[in-house]
Design an enzyme around this catalytic site. Structure first.
Site, short mmCIF file in Angstrom:
data_model
loop_
_atom_site.label_atom_id
_atom_site.label_comp_id
_atom_site.label_asym_id
_atom_site.label_seq_id
_atom_site.Cartn_x
_atom_site.Cartn_y
_atom_site.Cartn_z
N SER A 523 0.94 -1.29 -0.02
CA SER A 523 0.00 -0.06 -0.13
C SER A 523 0.76 1.24 0.05
O SER A 523 0.09 2.27 -0.17
CB SER A 523 -0.89 -0.20 1.34
N LYS A 566 -6.12 4.87 8.16
CA LYS A 566 -5.07 5.66 7.86
C LYS A 566 -5.31 7.16 7.49
O LYS A 566 -4.65 8.03 7.86
CB LYS A 566 -4.78 5.09 6.24
#
Length: 637
Positions: A523, A566
């Site tokens: 990611s 996040k």
């Protein structure tokens, strides 16, 4: 219309960040919500597993439940116990064996008859004890009469001797008669449902039964063998459910014994320690006709004894527990029921208002990590319910309000989230995380630790002439997993394509600054690509921007996990803009206050990432134009 289209129609449209969630049911507090009486009807979102449990209970089949913790495995086991008939319950009695005292006899009788049988033997033994008492009184009376008729020292000593001998004789006689009293091993009298025995983590003696050690094995002082027999959990679960979570943690020998018990439906009890006198005792086979509910995660399957799993698979069912369910109005109603269930089950917290339940459902959306889904890790949600209830009680409120739930989410943060907050605070203090200005080759990446805790991950890149004349290298530092390392290597394909020259003359150094316990996954791909391109082209990166996304070799930005935590980490760090994959756009669930503190930019290709992240100027425009011309997708369109 196909089945997939029907499901798609039922899925509720996702609210914009911070909007009120429609629960599909009108109520003021959860007091008005009806909670089913049976456990099987209280299981949320595992309809396929519920159907299997109903069938298995009817046909007496074993079940293997595989899934993540907190998805309802133990609840399904308890629910099965409620579905089993209680008419077939039996009591198990152990009798002494006059022919071989080290092999006690076993007898089963219908429930409640065991107590009556043992009581009859006790009454008989008590009658024998009374007879012995009368005999002792008669001997004492005779001695006193002899002393009364002719008192002398010799007569007194003889009388005392006779009384002592009589007491010893009667004592030995008592030991022999007490052996005739059997022991009730398993008592099912008065049960309203079939036994449910949780044998998770049990040692051999507790699971399979044991025989207690007898330190006095001779001289008439020892305890009869049948009285030292202790039933195991497999015997207590007779005609009921034996539940074992993390079944693979049992030793292979115990799993083999468990398999034998399942096959034979009876298992003798013997002493588990070879150093104990109980090892000499072995009963007749003791009935243990139970249904095994074995549970665990995916690793459990590989570590299970092959024969045990084969037995379950061949004579039962294997079920994978779901971690999410579609975000439909019907499923939102089920979560409302779940909140009401948790309140009643806890018994110490007040009911929730509708606004408080809305926050629980929003948290379920957020924790699902998938657009159009709700999490089924309900144990974690139950923790928030109880924490919010405790807060409301502390405030002296009659009902739990919305702000109590929001406060509970802060107070009941998991350890990973607390560590992430500490990490962000410390990095900001020492300027490891920068949220202002522009820098060449430095980007704010995003990662997750645990499942729901995000962190800001600073990444730096430096380009230098290759140390080797043959070829350059991509040198990565930081605790990276294999997938993360491969993602860094894949970035070079994008660079080669747009740059149009051999980049092997460069050594590219990429550093994940003070990486928290390693990074796994890809990611951070777009973060690495942005940092390297910035270093190669000498174009600064905005430090008030953070990003997350996987990158294909064609320049596409692919979806990642943990989008919401996040973004929340970026907000807490003071970031103003965050870049996420377009495909993750609907996976974001933020509270109203957080939604207004950050700009979320969904992107599909790497050029869109650079357009937001790089500082403006002619060099930036030229670079983006070259990349767009080089991207295969752009060229094909």
């Amino acid at each position: 219309m196909g089945e997939g289209e029907e499901v798609k129609e039922k899925v509720q449209p996702q609210p914009a960040y911070g909007e009120v969630v429609d629960l599909g049911v009108d109520f003021k507090t959860t007091e008005e919500i009806k909670v089913p009486e049976k456990l099987i009807d209280q299981v949320i979102g595992q309809e396929h597993a519920v159907e299997v449990i109903r069938t298995a209970a009817n046909q007496k089949r074993h079940v293997l439940l595989i899934g993540e913790p907190g998805t309802g495995k133990s609840m399904l086991g308890q629910a099965m116990a409620e579905l089993l008939p209680i008419e077939s319950l039996e009591d198990i009695i152990v009798f002494p064996n006059p022919e071989d005292e080290n092999m006690p006899k076993i007898k089963t009788v219908p429930a409640c008859q065991g107590r009556r049988i043992v009581e009859r033997y006790r009454e008989k033994a008590k009658g024998q004890e009374n007879i012995k008492s009368y005999l002792l009184l008669m001997v004492i009376f005779t001695v006193m009469m002899a002393l009364f008729l002719q008192f002398s020292a010799t007569t007194l000593l003889m009388g005392i001797f006779v009384i002592i001998i009589t007491i010893m004789a009667l004592s030995n006689m008592r030991m022999r008669t007490s052996v005739l009293v059997p022991k009730l091993l398993v008592d099912n009298c008065g049960r309203s449902k079939a036994p449910f025995v949780d044998a998770t983590g049990a040692h051999a003696g507790a699971l399979l039964g044991d025989v207690r050690h007898d330190p006095f094995q001779s001289g008439g002082l020892g305890t009869p063998a049948h009285e030292r027999v202790e039933p195991g959990m497999i015997h207590r679960a007779h005609q009921g459910v034996l539940f074992i979570d993390e079944v693979a943690t049992l030793s292979l020998k115990m799993q083999q014994n468990l398999l034998t018990a399942m096959q034979e439906k009876k298992f003798p009890i013997t002493g588990q320690s070879e150093m104990s006198s109980g090892a000499m005792v072995r009963t007749e086979p003791v009935p243990c006709d139970f249904i095994l509910i074995a549970a665990g995660n995916l690793d459990t399957v590989d570590k299970m004894h092959p024969a045990l799993r084969s037995r379950i698979r061949g004579y039962g069912y294997e079920v994978y527990m779901r971690t999410t369910m579609p975000d439909t109005m019907e499923n939102r109603k089920k979560l409302v029921q779940f909140v009401a269930q948790e309140i009643i089950r806890d018994g110490k917290i007040p009911h929730f208002t509708k606004g408080a339940v809305e926050e629980i459902v929003r948290e379920a959306q957020k924790r699902a990590g998938r657009k159009g889904h709700l999490t089924l890790r309900l144990r974690d949600l139950g923790g928030i319910v109880r924490a919010a209830g405790d807060i409301a009680i502390k405030k002296g409120r009659k009902y739990v309000e919305r702000d109590d739930v929001l406060e509970a989410m802060l107070m009941a943060k998991p350890l990973e989230k607390q560590l992430a907050d500490w990490y962000i605070e410390m990095k900001k203090e020492y300027q490891v995380i920068k949220t202002e200005g522009n820098e060449i080759g430095r980007v704010n990446g995003l990662a997750v630790i645990g499942e729901q805790s995000g962190i800001v991950l600073p990444i730096e890149a430096v380009v230098a002439p290759a140390a080797s004349k043959e070829e350059g290298k991509i040198i990565v530092t930081g605790k990276l997993g294999e997938i993360a390392k491969e993602a860094v290597q894949n970035v070079s394909a994008i660079i080669k394509r747009y740059k149009g020259e051999d980049i092997s003359k460069y050594d590219i150094h990429v550093q994940f600054l003070q990486t928290y316990e390693g990074v796994e996954g890809d990611s951070a791909s777009i973060s690495v690509a942005t940092a390297v391109i910035s270093a190669l082209e000498n174009i600064p990166i905005r430090q008030d921007v953070a990003m997350t996304g996987s990158l294909s070799v064609r320049g596409e930005v692919l979806p990642i996990g943990g989008a919401t935590p996040k973004i929340e980490a970026a907000i807490e760090a003071g970031i103003k803009t965050v870049i996420i994959p377009k495909s993750n756009e609907k996976d974001v669930f933020l509270s109203r206050d957080k939604a207004g503190r950050i700009e979320i930019v969904p992107v599909e290709t790497v050029d869109q990432v650079l357009e937001v992240a790089l500082e403006g100027g002619e060099r930036k425009e030229t670079l983006i134009r070259r990349i767009r011309e080089a991207l295969p997708l752009r060229g094909a369109s």
